[in-house]
Design a protein around this motif. Structure first.
Motif, PDB file in Angstrom:
ATOM      1  N   THR A 172       0.510  -1.693  -0.210  1.00 19.74           N
ATOM      2  CA  THR A 172       0.287   0.185   0.190  1.00 19.74           C
ATOM      3  C   THR A 172       0.927   1.733  -0.582  1.00 19.74           C
ATOM      4  OG1 THR A 172      -1.116  -1.114   1.724  1.00 19.74           O
ATOM      5  CG2 THR A 172      -2.053   1.209   1.219  1.00 19.74           C
ATOM      6  N   PRO A 173       0.523   2.241  -1.042  1.00 19.15           N
ATOM      7  CA  PRO A 173       1.164   3.687  -0.817  1.00 19.15           C
ATOM      8  C   PRO A 173       1.804   4.559   0.475  1.00 19.15           C
ATOM      9  CG  PRO A 173      -0.340   3.414  -2.999  1.00 19.15           C
ATOM     10  CD  PRO A 173      -0.497   2.138  -2.250  1.00 19.15           C
ATOM     11  N   GLY A 174       2.465   4.573   0.810  1.00 18.16           N
ATOM     12  CA  GLY A 174       3.177   5.294   1.691  1.00 18.16           C
ATOM     13  C   GLY A 174       3.484   4.101   2.757  1.00 18.16           C
ATOM     14  N   SER A 175       2.912   2.941   2.846  1.00 16.78           N
ATOM     15  CA  SER A 175       2.260   1.976   4.412  1.00 16.78           C
ATOM     16  C   SER A 175       4.712   1.941   4.846  1.00 16.78           C
ATOM     17  CB  SER A 175       2.384   1.033   3.928  1.00 16.78           C
ATOM     18  OG  SER A 175       2.419   0.032   3.610  1.00 16.78           O
ATOM     19  N   PRO A 176       4.265   1.637   5.977  1.00 17.39           N
ATOM     20  CA  PRO A 176       5.877   0.490   6.283  1.00 17.39           C
ATOM     21  C   PRO A 176       6.603  -0.632   5.598  1.00 17.39           C
ATOM     22  CG  PRO A 176       4.281   0.853   8.495  1.00 17.39           C
ATOM     23  CD  PRO A 176       3.609   1.430   6.909  1.00 17.39           C
ATOM     24  N   SER A 177       4.968  -0.610   4.911  1.00 17.18           N
ATOM     25  CA  SER A 177       5.883  -2.759   3.773  1.00 17.18           C
ATOM     26  C   SER A 177       6.568  -1.604   2.642  1.00 17.18           C
ATOM     27  CB  SER A 177       4.646  -2.919   4.044  1.00 17.18           C
ATOM     28  OG  SER A 177       4.269  -4.025   4.582  1.00 17.18           O
ATOM     29  N   GLU A 178       6.061  -0.390   2.007  1.00 13.51           N
ATOM     30  CA  GLU A 178       6.599   0.158   0.832  1.00 13.51           C
ATOM     31  C   GLU A 178       7.843   0.142   1.194  1.00 13.51           C
ATOM     32  OE1 GLU A 178       5.223   3.194  -2.456  1.00 13.51           O
ATOM     33  OE2 GLU A 178       4.811   3.843  -0.390  1.00 13.51           O
ATOM     34  N   GLU A 179       8.361   1.108   2.471  1.00 13.03           N
ATOM     35  CA  GLU A 179       9.686   1.327   2.599  1.00 13.03           C
ATOM     36  C   GLU A 179      10.296  -0.030   2.928  1.00 13.03           C
ATOM     37  OE1 GLU A 179      11.083   4.333   2.791  1.00 13.03           O
ATOM     38  OE2 GLU A 179       8.396   4.824   1.923  1.00 13.03           O
ATOM     39  N   ALA A 180       9.676  -0.972   3.299  1.00 14.50           N
ATOM     40  CA  ALA A 180      10.375  -1.705   3.434  1.00 14.50           C
ATOM     41  C   ALA A 180      10.877  -2.509   1.619  1.00 14.50           C
ATOM     42  CB  ALA A 180      10.217  -3.362   4.760  1.00 14.50           C
ATOM     43  N   LEU A 181       9.498  -3.175   1.479  1.00 13.05           N
ATOM     44  CA  LEU A 181      10.187  -3.102   0.171  1.00 13.05           C
ATOM     45  C   LEU A 181      11.309  -2.545  -0.516  1.00 13.05           C
ATOM     46  CD1 LEU A 181       6.473  -4.041  -1.968  1.00 13.05           C
ATOM     47  CD2 LEU A 181       8.645  -5.387  -0.726  1.00 13.05           C
ATOM     48  N   ARG A 182      11.001  -1.214  -1.159  1.00 16.24           N
ATOM     49  CA  ARG A 182      12.162  -0.356  -1.157  1.00 16.24           C
ATOM     50  C   ARG A 182      13.762  -0.527  -0.882  1.00 16.24           C
ATOM     51  NH1 ARG A 182       9.143   5.468  -0.730  1.00 16.24           N
ATOM     52  NH2 ARG A 182       7.822   5.490  -2.779  1.00 16.24           N
ATOM     53  N   LEU A 183      13.562  -0.754   0.523  1.00 18.09           N
ATOM     54  CA  LEU A 183      14.846  -1.596   1.169  1.00 18.09           C
ATOM     55  C   LEU A 183      15.758  -2.516   0.136  1.00 18.09           C
ATOM     56  CD1 LEU A 183      17.209  -1.155   3.441  1.00 18.09           C
ATOM     57  CD2 LEU A 183      15.866  -1.636   4.213  1.00 18.09           C
ATOM     58  N   LEU A 184      14.480  -3.712   0.996  1.00 22.43           N
ATOM     59  CA  LEU A 184      14.981  -5.008   0.176  1.00 22.43           C
ATOM     60  C   LEU A 184      15.432  -4.829  -1.784  1.00 22.43           C
ATOM     61  CD1 LEU A 184      12.137  -6.792   1.290  1.00 22.43           C
ATOM     62  CD2 LEU A 184      14.755  -7.488   1.631  1.00 22.43           C
ATOM     63  N   SER A 185      14.774  -4.000  -2.819  1.00 27.85           N
ATOM     64  CA  SER A 185      15.155  -3.818  -3.667  1.00 27.85           C
ATOM     65  C   SER A 185      16.664  -3.513  -3.661  1.00 27.85           C
ATOM     66  CB  SER A 185      14.017  -2.591  -4.872  1.00 27.85           C
ATOM     67  OG  SER A 185      14.445  -1.735  -3.694  1.00 27.85           O
ATOM     68  N   VAL A 186      17.176  -2.579  -3.340  1.00 26.22           N
ATOM     69  CA  VAL A 186      18.506  -2.391  -2.365  1.00 26.22           C
ATOM     70  C   VAL A 186      19.218  -3.246  -1.884  1.00 26.22           C
ATOM     71  CG1 VAL A 186      20.096  -0.445  -1.709  1.00 26.22           C
ATOM     72  CG2 VAL A 186      18.031   0.136  -2.129  1.00 26.22           C
ATOM     73  N   ILE A 187      18.717  -3.913  -1.072  1.00 22.06           N
ATOM     74  CA  ILE A 187      19.968  -5.561  -1.108  1.00 22.06           C
ATOM     75  C   ILE A 187      19.691  -6.075  -1.585  1.00 22.06           C
ATOM     76  CG2 ILE A 187      19.633  -7.497   0.625  1.00 22.06           C
ATOM     77  CD1 ILE A 187      18.237  -5.125   3.148  1.00 22.06           C
ATOM     78  N   GLY A 188      18.470  -6.622  -2.199  1.00 24.49           N
ATOM     79  CA  GLY A 188      18.566  -7.427  -3.607  1.00 24.49           C
ATOM     80  C   GLY A 188      19.082  -7.630  -4.471  1.00 24.49           C
ATOM     81  N   THR A 189      19.396  -5.856  -5.056  1.00 22.58           N
ATOM     82  CA  THR A 189      20.633  -5.847  -5.835  1.00 22.58           C
ATOM     83  C   THR A 189      22.371  -5.427  -5.935  1.00 22.58           C
ATOM     84  OG1 THR A 189      18.656  -4.414  -6.926  1.00 22.58           O
ATOM     85  CG2 THR A 189      21.066  -3.415  -7.646  1.00 22.58           C
ATOM     86  N   GLN A 190      22.290  -5.629  -4.134  1.00 25.92           N
ATOM     87  CA  GLN A 190      23.583  -5.325  -3.843  1.00 25.92           C
ATOM     88  C   GLN A 190      23.654  -7.088  -4.023  1.00 25.92           C
ATOM     89  OE1 GLN A 190      23.678  -3.127  -0.590  1.00 25.92           O
ATOM     90  NE2 GLN A 190      23.503  -1.724  -1.546  1.00 25.92           N
TER      91      GLN A 190
END
Length: 290
Positions: free
Chosen positions: A259-277
């Motif tokens: 859901t936009p603006g939710s803590p889970s959206e922030e978690a997915l953004r962080l995961l996208s960085v971790i996953g890419t690294q």
């Protein structure tokens, strides 16, 4: 057998194909569009007389082998091939097994959804293709052999990575029911496919839960709207679930969004960085087995 409809269908498919499309010379003296009857017969490995009788609605019921030859000669699509068999009164044999090849357009779609964890599953719940975020949220599927990418094996036969059953999802019991029902319907579509019968036998032998669900003979599955992953790095991630059926391949595209603006959206953004690294190669945004 509908002789008149079969004759009209064969004639319409023959007239749409140019000789050059099938490697035949394009002569100047052609009174009708498309291929000649003798050319179709040659390509299908049947006699011209037999093919002519089919187009004149006078022929006997063709065998599956003849229908297969006609489908190849006339370059029929999968839907047209099935229609041809039904017109001839010989429904096509079940396919040998669930398709595993993923269309390029679907692979491109996964790449274009960087903010959604997206993947493609087969009719047996094997993960066939995925994007970076799906690998970061669930696991690095590229490091697994194909049989270990099966979500049903993950749900019924083992806790999975770091002791989390099916990636720590909140609805694992609902997924178990859903996947057992889906596999029951899959087994009816592919009754002789070793991939399907082998998976059923393995799950029956290894899981009392699966055996109980299988013996209920349920085939209808309710949709899952949301679920929560207990991720070992970023904590709980709640996602909205959408599954798109790819009917011609008997596959599903699964899309997880927050859901936009939710803590889970922030978690997915962080995961996208971790996953890419974590990726070894920059071009591994989508992986699928050869």
């Amino acid at each position: 057998m509908d002789r008149r409809e079969l004759a009209a269908f064969l004639r319409s498919r023959r007239e749409r194909i140019s000789p050059g499309e099938v490697g035949l010379p394009c002569g100047p003296r052609r009174r009708t569009p498309g291929l000649r009857r003798e050319e179709v017969a040659q390509l299908a490995f049947i006699s011209t007389e037999y093919y002519t009788r089919l187009e004149q609605a006078r022929g006997p019921r063709p065998s599956r082998e003849v229908l297969g030859g006609l489908a190849r000669a006339l370059r029929l699509s999968d839907a047209e091939r099935v229609h041809l068999h039904h017109l001839a009164g010989a429904p096509p044999a079940p396919p040998p097994g669930p398709p595993r090849e993923v269309r390029q357009s679907l692979l491109d779609l996964l790449r274009r959804l960087p903010q959604a964890a997206s993947f493609v599953t087969s009719a047996t719940c094997e993960v066939l293709a995925w994007n970076d975020l799906a690998a970061a949220l669930m696991e690095d599927f590229s490091a697994l052999p194909p049989r270990e990418r099966n979500l049903m094996r993950r749900a019924f036969l083992g806790p999975g990575p770091v002791g989390r059953r099916l990636y720590g999802v909140s609805d694992v019991d609902a997924f178990a029911r859903h996947s057992a029902r889906r596999l029951r319907a899959t087994a009816a579509r592919y009754p002789d496919a070793p991939e399907v019968t082998g998976l059923v036998a393995e799950l029956l032998a290894g899981s009392e839960e699966f055996r109980r669900l299988w013996e209920s003979h349920e085939v209808s599955a309710e949709p899952t709207l949301t679920k929560t992953f207990r991720h070992p790095v970023v904590g709980p991630v709640t996602v909205n679930c959408d599954a798109l059926d790819i009917t011609d391949r008997d596959q599903q595209v699964v899309i997880y969004t927050a859901t936009p603006g939710s803590p889970s959206e922030e978690a997915l953004r962080l995961l996208s960085v971790i996953g890419t690294q974590r990726m070894d190669r920059a071009d591994q945004q989508v992986d699928f087995p050869a």
